[in-house]
Design a protein around this motif. Structure first.
Motif, PDB file in Angstrom:
ATOM      1  N   ALA A   1      15.577  41.617   3.742  1.00  0.00           N
ATOM      2  CA  ALA A   1      15.750  41.979   2.331  1.00  0.00           C
ATOM      3  C   ALA A   1      14.782  41.218   1.433  1.00  0.00           C
ATOM      4  O   ALA A   1      14.086  41.807   0.596  1.00  0.00           O
ATOM      5  N   TRP A   2      14.716  39.892   1.621  1.00  0.00           N
ATOM      6  CA  TRP A   2      13.805  39.116   0.788  1.00  0.00           C
ATOM      7  C   TRP A   2      12.346  39.404   1.129  1.00  0.00           C
ATOM      8  O   TRP A   2      11.473  39.388   0.257  1.00  0.00           O
ATOM      9  N   GLY A   3      12.076  39.704   2.397  1.00  0.00           N
ATOM     10  CA  GLY A   3      10.716  40.096   2.762  1.00  0.00           C
ATOM     11  C   GLY A   3      10.308  41.392   2.089  1.00  0.00           C
ATOM     12  O   GLY A   3       9.168  41.537   1.624  1.00  0.00           O
ATOM     13  N   ALA A   4      11.234  42.343   2.013  1.00  0.00           N
ATOM     14  CA  ALA A   4      10.946  43.612   1.343  1.00  0.00           C
ATOM     15  C   ALA A   4      10.684  43.399  -0.144  1.00  0.00           C
ATOM     16  O   ALA A   4       9.776  44.015  -0.727  1.00  0.00           O
ATOM     17  N   VAL A   5      11.476  42.516  -0.756  1.00  0.00           N
ATOM     18  CA  VAL A   5      11.269  42.213  -2.183  1.00  0.00           C
ATOM     19  C   VAL A   5       9.901  41.586  -2.407  1.00  0.00           C
ATOM     20  O   VAL A   5       9.126  42.003  -3.272  1.00  0.00           O
ATOM     21  N   ALA A   6       9.584  40.555  -1.625  1.00  0.00           N
ATOM     22  CA  ALA A   6       8.296  39.870  -1.773  1.00  0.00           C
ATOM     23  C   ALA A   6       7.135  40.806  -1.459  1.00  0.00           C
ATOM     24  O   ALA A   6       6.061  40.715  -2.074  1.00  0.00           O
TER      25      ALA A   6
ATOM     26  N   GLU B   1      20.875  28.679   1.194  1.00  0.00           N
ATOM     27  CA  GLU B   1      20.242  27.978   2.319  1.00  0.00           C
ATOM     28  C   GLU B   1      19.189  26.990   1.805  1.00  0.00           C
ATOM     29  O   GLU B   1      18.057  26.964   2.255  1.00  0.00           O
ATOM     30  N   TRP B   2      19.601  26.190   0.839  1.00  0.00           N
ATOM     31  CA  TRP B   2      18.662  25.255   0.237  1.00  0.00           C
ATOM     32  C   TRP B   2      18.094  24.273   1.257  1.00  0.00           C
ATOM     33  O   TRP B   2      16.962  23.825   1.123  1.00  0.00           O
ATOM     34  N   ASP B   3      18.880  23.957   2.303  1.00  0.00           N
ATOM     35  CA  ASP B   3      18.403  23.023   3.319  1.00  0.00           C
ATOM     36  C   ASP B   3      17.240  23.596   4.125  1.00  0.00           C
ATOM     37  O   ASP B   3      16.566  22.870   4.855  1.00  0.00           O
ATOM     38  N   ARG B   4      17.004  24.898   3.979  1.00  0.00           N
ATOM     39  CA  ARG B   4      15.904  25.561   4.698  1.00  0.00           C
ATOM     40  C   ARG B   4      14.830  26.082   3.743  1.00  0.00           C
ATOM     41  O   ARG B   4      14.117  27.028   4.054  1.00  0.00           O
ATOM     42  N   TRP B   5      14.687  25.459   2.580  1.00  0.00           N
ATOM     43  CA  TRP B   5      13.743  25.980   1.597  1.00  0.00           C
ATOM     44  C   TRP B   5      12.307  25.930   2.095  1.00  0.00           C
ATOM     45  O   TRP B   5      11.490  26.787   1.741  1.00  0.00           O
ATOM     46  N   ARG B   6      11.986  24.937   2.930  1.00  0.00           N
ATOM     47  CA  ARG B   6      10.620  24.873   3.463  1.00  0.00           C
ATOM     48  C   ARG B   6      10.327  26.075   4.353  1.00  0.00           C
ATOM     49  O   ARG B   6       9.222  26.626   4.318  1.00  0.00           O
ATOM     50  N   ARG B   7      11.292  26.471   5.162  1.00  0.00           N
ATOM     51  CA  ARG B   7      11.084  27.644   6.015  1.00  0.00           C
ATOM     52  C   ARG B   7      10.990  28.920   5.179  1.00  0.00           C
ATOM     53  O   ARG B   7      10.185  29.812   5.470  1.00  0.00           O
ATOM     54  N   TRP B   8      11.809  28.995   4.140  1.00  0.00           N
ATOM     55  CA  TRP B   8      11.709  30.133   3.243  1.00  0.00           C
ATOM     56  C   TRP B   8      10.343  30.165   2.545  1.00  0.00           C
ATOM     57  O   TRP B   8       9.778  31.237   2.316  1.00  0.00           O
ATOM     58  N   TRP B   9       9.848  28.983   2.220  1.00  0.00           N
ATOM     59  CA  TRP B   9       8.517  28.924   1.605  1.00  0.00           C
ATOM     60  C   TRP B   9       7.478  29.502   2.561  1.00  0.00           C
ATOM     61  O   TRP B   9       6.648  30.321   2.177  1.00  0.00           O
ATOM     62  N   TRP B  10       7.499  29.098   3.805  1.00  0.00           N
ATOM     63  CA  TRP B  10       6.568  29.608   4.814  1.00  0.00           C
ATOM     64  C   TRP B  10       6.684  31.125   4.945  1.00  0.00           C
ATOM     65  O   TRP B  10       5.683  31.845   4.944  1.00  0.00           O
ATOM     66  N   ALA B  11       7.922  31.616   5.014  1.00  0.00           N
ATOM     67  CA  ALA B  11       8.134  33.050   5.192  1.00  0.00           C
ATOM     68  C   ALA B  11       7.652  33.845   3.978  1.00  0.00           C
ATOM     69  O   ALA B  11       6.957  34.865   4.113  1.00  0.00           O
ATOM     70  N   MET B  12       8.020  33.388   2.778  1.00  0.00           N
ATOM     71  CA  MET B  12       7.627  34.133   1.572  1.00  0.00           C
ATOM     72  C   MET B  12       6.120  34.063   1.342  1.00  0.00           C
ATOM     73  O   MET B  12       5.510  35.028   0.862  1.00  0.00           O
TER      74      MET B  12
END
Length: 335
Positions: free
Chosen positions: A29-34, A83-94
């Motif tokens: 979902a977030w990948g589609a948005v980005a 999932e704030w504890d995984r914000w770095r991974r979300w940063w990489w993905a986005m």
């Protein structure tokens, strides 16, 4: 590329980058948005159709600016996802989703300004049409599989979809190179000395290719299918309207189209209007980006705002010709 392809790519990259660290539906979902965000620049009206064209795929498609945007965007995503504890991974993905969008766009012929703010050069490989089902379908199948099956099997299916779509992009580049070589030989045989040579696929496929050769005051258009017997290409010759440069050549809009199209342009005069056409998108006599910029009076009067008067071919007739010509039938193009 079209919106569906960018959404599918964004979702697939999101699922692949997040892996087991979040639910596949969240990553998709977030990948589609980005994957959609860079194209929202179409909502910006720059006050003139030519400006709207040449300033599309600009700052919002530049990896430099997208990289700066990716951090605050990823922090918002991580917070909203719980999932704030995984914000770095979300940063990489986005970040991956955001930058793959313009990289895919650069494979089309339109022109994507990847190097901003350092250069406004419009990059465009031109090896794939803006809509190509063979690129998009593997991504869609992989994402749907990832959302509807077990985690491990879904991630593998998503990865396969990404690999197949990327391999298809590689195929388009190889096919384009082969057709370019064929076109250069055909032009040499016919004594046409091309200052600029454009080789792009026709709509929805990479079997039938359009060739445009600019030769001074004229341009030549031909078509070559990978299923043709032999390498001969029949070219039709058209006037480029260079004599009109004295009337409209100094106008800002005209110069912008000349630069943005990388020399694939033609000036025209019709019913008292003067204008310029980007020859890369469309085929004779129908072009999407055809602009009126002045009126024929004494002297010529520039328009306060350019008018886009592009046209599209007859769909039913065009698709019938496309299918048969791609299959190797030596048919003349519909005019």
């Amino acid at each position: 590329m079209d919106s569906l392809s960018q959404i599918a790519l964004g979702a697939a990259v999101g699922v692949a980058a997040m892996g087991r660290r979040t639910a596949p539906w969240k990553a998709a979902a977030w990948g589609a948005v980005a994957g959609t965000l860079p194209d929202l620049d179409v909502l910006i009206d720059h006050g003139d159709p030519i400006l709207n064209m040449v300033l599309h795929r600009a700052e919002t498609h530049a990896p430099f600016w997208l990289t700066l945007f990716s951090l605050p965007f990823a922090m918002v995503v991580a917070r909203l996802s719980g999932e704030w504890d995984r914000w770095r991974r979300w940063w990489w993905a986005m970040w991956l989703v955001l930058v793959t969008h313009p990289l895919l766009d650069a494979m089309t012929v339109y022109g994507t300004q990847l190097a901003l703010p350092f250069s406004d050069h419009p990059f465009g490989v031109g090896s794939i049409f803006i809509i190509d089902p063979l690129y998009t379908l593997p991504l869609l199948v992989g994402v749907v599989w990832a959302l509807s099956s077990s985690a491990g099997q879904g991630r593998r299916a998503n990865a396969v979809g990404l690999m197949l779509s990327t391999a298809y992009l590689g195929w388009t580049v190889a096919a384009q190179a082969a057709v370019t070589d064929t076109a250069q030989k055909a032009l040499a045989v016919q004594g046409i000395r091309a200052e600029h040579l454009l080789v792009t696929p026709t709509a929805f496929n990479t079997v039938l290719w359009r060739v445009v050769a600019v030769d001074g005051a004229h341009y030549h258009e031909g078509f070559h299918s990978l299923l043709d017997e032999g390498d001969a290409i029949r070219f039709d010759r058209f006037d480029r309207g260079t004599a009109l440069a004295a009337d409209i050549g100094a106008q800002d809009g005209v110069q912008r189209i000349q630069a943005f199209s990388k020399g694939f342009w033609a000036m025209w005069e019709q019913s008292g209007q003067l204008g310029i056409t980007d020859l890369r998108m469309g085929q004779e006599p129908a072009y999407i980006f055809r602009f009126a910029v002045a009126e024929r009076r004494s002297p010529v009067v520039p328009l306060a705002e350019s008018r886009q008067i592009g046209s599209r071919p007859d769909v039913k007739r065009g698709l019938s010709w496309l299918w048969r010509r791609a299959g190797g039938e030596p048919l003349p193009p519909p005019r």
